[in-house]
Design a protein around this motif. Sequence first.
Motif, PDB file in Angstrom:
ATOM      1  N   ALA A  59     -45.623 -42.089-102.718  1.00 43.10           N
ATOM      2  CA  ALA A  59     -46.306 -41.265-101.724  1.00 43.10           C
ATOM      3  C   ALA A  59     -45.321 -40.777-100.672  1.00 43.10           C
ATOM      4  N   THR A  60     -44.427 -41.676-100.262  1.00 44.74           N
ATOM      5  CA  THR A  60     -43.447 -41.291 -99.261  1.00 44.74           C
ATOM      6  C   THR A  60     -42.529 -40.200 -99.805  1.00 44.74           C
ATOM      7  N   LEU A  61     -42.104 -40.378-101.063  1.00 45.76           N
ATOM      8  CA  LEU A  61     -41.234 -39.371-101.664  1.00 45.76           C
ATOM      9  C   LEU A  61     -41.960 -38.038-101.764  1.00 45.76           C
ATOM     10  N   ALA A  62     -43.238 -38.097-102.167  1.00 42.81           N
ATOM     11  CA  ALA A  62     -44.013 -36.866-102.285  1.00 42.81           C
ATOM     12  C   ALA A  62     -44.143 -36.182-100.929  1.00 42.81           C
ATOM     13  N   GLU A  63     -44.342 -36.992 -99.887  1.00 41.89           N
ATOM     14  CA  GLU A  63     -44.429 -36.448 -98.530  1.00 41.89           C
ATOM     15  C   GLU A  63     -43.137 -35.739 -98.167  1.00 41.89           C
ATOM     16  N   ALA A  64     -42.001 -36.356 -98.518  1.00 43.52           N
ATOM     17  CA  ALA A  64     -40.708 -35.737 -98.198  1.00 43.52           C
ATOM     18  C   ALA A  64     -40.584 -34.397 -98.893  1.00 43.52           C
ATOM     19  N   GLN A  65     -41.006 -34.360-100.167  1.00 47.27           N
ATOM     20  CA  GLN A  65     -40.911 -33.108-100.905  1.00 47.27           C
ATOM     21  C   GLN A  65     -41.891 -32.079-100.355  1.00 47.27           C
ATOM     22  N   ALA A  66     -43.072 -32.544 -99.935  1.00 48.47           N
ATOM     23  CA  ALA A  66     -44.059 -31.622 -99.383  1.00 48.47           C
ATOM     24  C   ALA A  66     -43.566 -30.994 -98.103  1.00 48.47           C
TER      25      ALA A  66
END
Lengths: 435, 151, 365
Positions: free
Chosen positions: A384-391
């Motif tokens: 989720a954190t990685l996805a947030e960074a990409q978002a």
Amino acid sequence: MLSRRRATALAFTALQLASVQAPLVGRSAADDDACVLCHSELPAPLNAPVVAMQHDIHAQKGLTCADCHGGDATLMDMSSMAPEKGFRGRPKAAEIPAFCGRCHADGAYMRRFDPRLPTDQLQQYWTSVHGQRLRQGDTKVATCVSCHGAHGVLAPDQAESRVFPANVPATCGGCHSNADYMAEYGIPTDQESRYRRSVHGDLLFVQRDFSAPTCNDCHGNHGAFPPGANSIAEVCGVCHANNAALFVRSPHRRAFDERGFPQCVTCHSNHDIQRTNDEMLGGDPKAVCAPCHPPGSAGHQAAVDMRDAIDHLKGVIAHTETTLTRAKQMGMEVSEEEYSLRESVRPQLIMVRTQTHLADPRAVLEAVATGVTAAAASDASAQATLAEAQARRRNLLIPLALIAALMILLGAKLRQLEKRSGDEHDLRTRSDRNS
Amino acid sequence: METDLDRTRWIGRRRLLDALLSGGIVAFLGAVFYPVVRYLTPPAALEAAASSVTAARTGEVKPNSGRVFRFGSKPGLLVRLPSGEWRAFSAVCTHLQCTVQYRADLERIWCPCHNGHFDLTGKNVSGPPPKPLEAYEVIVKGDEVVVVRRA
Amino acid sequence: MRLSSSAEPSRRAAVVGWFDERLGISGAIDFLRHKTVPGGAHSAWYYFGGVSLFLFGIQVATGLLLLFYYKPGTETAYRSVEFIVTHVPFGWLMRSLHAWSANLMIFAVFVHMFSVYFLKAYRPPRELTWLTGMALLALTLTFGFSGYLLPWNELAFFATKVGTDIIAVVPLVGPGAARLLRGGDDVSDATLTRFFGFHVAILPAAFTAVLLLHLLLVQRQGMSDSLGKRDQASKAMPFYPGFIIRDAILWLGVLAVLLVLCTFSPWELGVQADPFASAPAGIRPEWYFAFVSQSLKYLPARVAGIDGEVVGICAFLSGAVFFALVPFLDRRAARGSRSPVFTFIGVAIVIFMITMVTLAYVKPY
């Protein structure tokens, strides 16, 4: 009128008293102790005890030469050492335990000095290998003074003491590492060097963790004896309680006892115990399981299953850590996920490895399942954190597009306004010229 | 020579530009205020303070049991004695930093790594640990059990 | 004939008229309408003052937002920043904006100051503008110094320690000033409280007051023409709409740069400060102080019997005083002629600063 001898003795004693930190107290400090006065003037090795006694626990407690060796210290000549005066002289090797035990095994006497000190050393000693052999007439074995010294005995908690934990291996090694000395006994002489290479040796000598076991922690202090082959788990289990408790419930316990295998030592060695690693388990010929469990056997399969389960958990953890590292490199704060990985998941890996001592794949698989569940939670959080960074990076396009559009529109407006004022200016100039 | 037609076209273009510009500015201001408004809306999670934390609800921890909770960046151990009294300690073992646990059968705090034992005041009573566990204060507020570390 | 926006003249005029009756602003509006900005080859530099102002605006806005969640105090500061960055929606953005914009603002202020210097815009009658500008530079650097400590992480703690130690070296007033700043002899909870008070109350008030004075002076006097060039009238740009809209476009561009920086290189949280731990290797203050700390490293231990560091600090302080007094010292520029000596001094100073900062990052020892 002082004799020259007496005057020199007095001067010598005064010098000693002046220079010593832990001075002789009690009666030996007085200048009427014949033992000190005479022996301090004598050439080596007869003056050695006097020097050594300057830093000695017995001297600190107020004991004198005569208190151990008998005799009459008030007599300034050789009659002080007469047998009629109770002089015991220098005890022979076989007499030493009783010599020290005269006080140290006497509870009522020892209470005066240190009520906490145990008084069973002598009794323990007689049960030890050293004690038993001494009784049979072997004077090469260790006696009290071999480890503690005779003069200059220090309390075990003092760093300079020969029985301070960090010094114990060298003290035992004084005999046990001497191949010539130990030749007739037919036992190895590499224990000390192997111990120094071991994880316990590293803890003791390098990390200075004095809770790490040394020779006496496993072999006993005064009742020194190698633990019996079927009681080693008890000894290791003093610290490694879980592993030992699981082992004794495992099928290995009976199997080893029947064959006389030394329990924990069979896989872990006794003196050069190394830090464990997962390569010790599994179907590989280099694993500790291989000598007894050939490929195709049930035991071999169990080892393979357990190792695969552990590798699976490690893979899940590694995957989560990779995700977290990527997120961290993208600038995300991942301290909470790292905490949960450290506190919930990694300890589970330790638990899993401990469970292998039950030699039952089901227990290991169960523990692994718990670990994988915990790791999955961490992993989900990391993803989720990685996805947030990409978002964040994708969403940046929105304000950037807006800003770009606004800059273009403003530029157009600027051109329009400047053109208009330019036309205005031209018009005015033209009309000025015309007017 | 500027004709009326030119001027009409010019005014039309100007009106379009003005409209686009106004729209752009409004959109921009929206894009600025949206994060600000979201930011100011109080978030759901309470921060984990370093010096005091709600470790549990009173109903969650039975007498003669313990639970590990997060205190700052380290684990803490909340223990409820058989008498119902609350105790809290740092769960970091003073030997080699494993996480300790409460053993109901021993009524002691225990470290599984090297069999270290601590009594219920945190004092190291057996095994390798060289020092007692750091003790924290426990305050029960309603049904919340709050653990506080005094400086 | 006025080709004005005849679309809604009455409504706009009515609103303006309402305010004019009460505030008397028609004079100001008229002034702004006719205000011009010099054109010419150097006009690009005229924008950096506005960029500094824009970035200050960002600082105020993001700073106010951060105030909603930040908690000063050694036990709470780090955790509250961590909370902002991890749990508050867009908290990461506000915090990174504040940190990046601080650095960009300091950079812009330096560029603005040096461009004014090299264009000799400080010459009479603009001495006061220059002095207020130097005051603003000092206040900006103090903002940077005080704000840097507030997250209470390891780097900030030791940078503040080194910084206050350097201040303490100043003869006579140094030790007292350092104690006043630190709230004691060590960087502690008291320091954090003081720095917080400075950063959110005292400095903003002082900065705003001096800034208003600075802007007022700039508006009243107009921007300075380039040295030695006459008759800029044909190349002059009207303030409205030309300069203002160009300003706006540039500010939007700066905002875009800021957003990209915040997204791809967010400001780190760091490790919580531990006053009892030893300083990490290679500790140094932020880049805008690095030229001072780095050059001090090159001074010998003693110079003519005085402590090397004292000599260095006094040299820097004298340099700053000299720089502040340049309008009164540069007679040639005051006359309107070229002033190569002062230009040379400026170039030397810029090269010195850039060299020292580069060394601090590339080869600190």
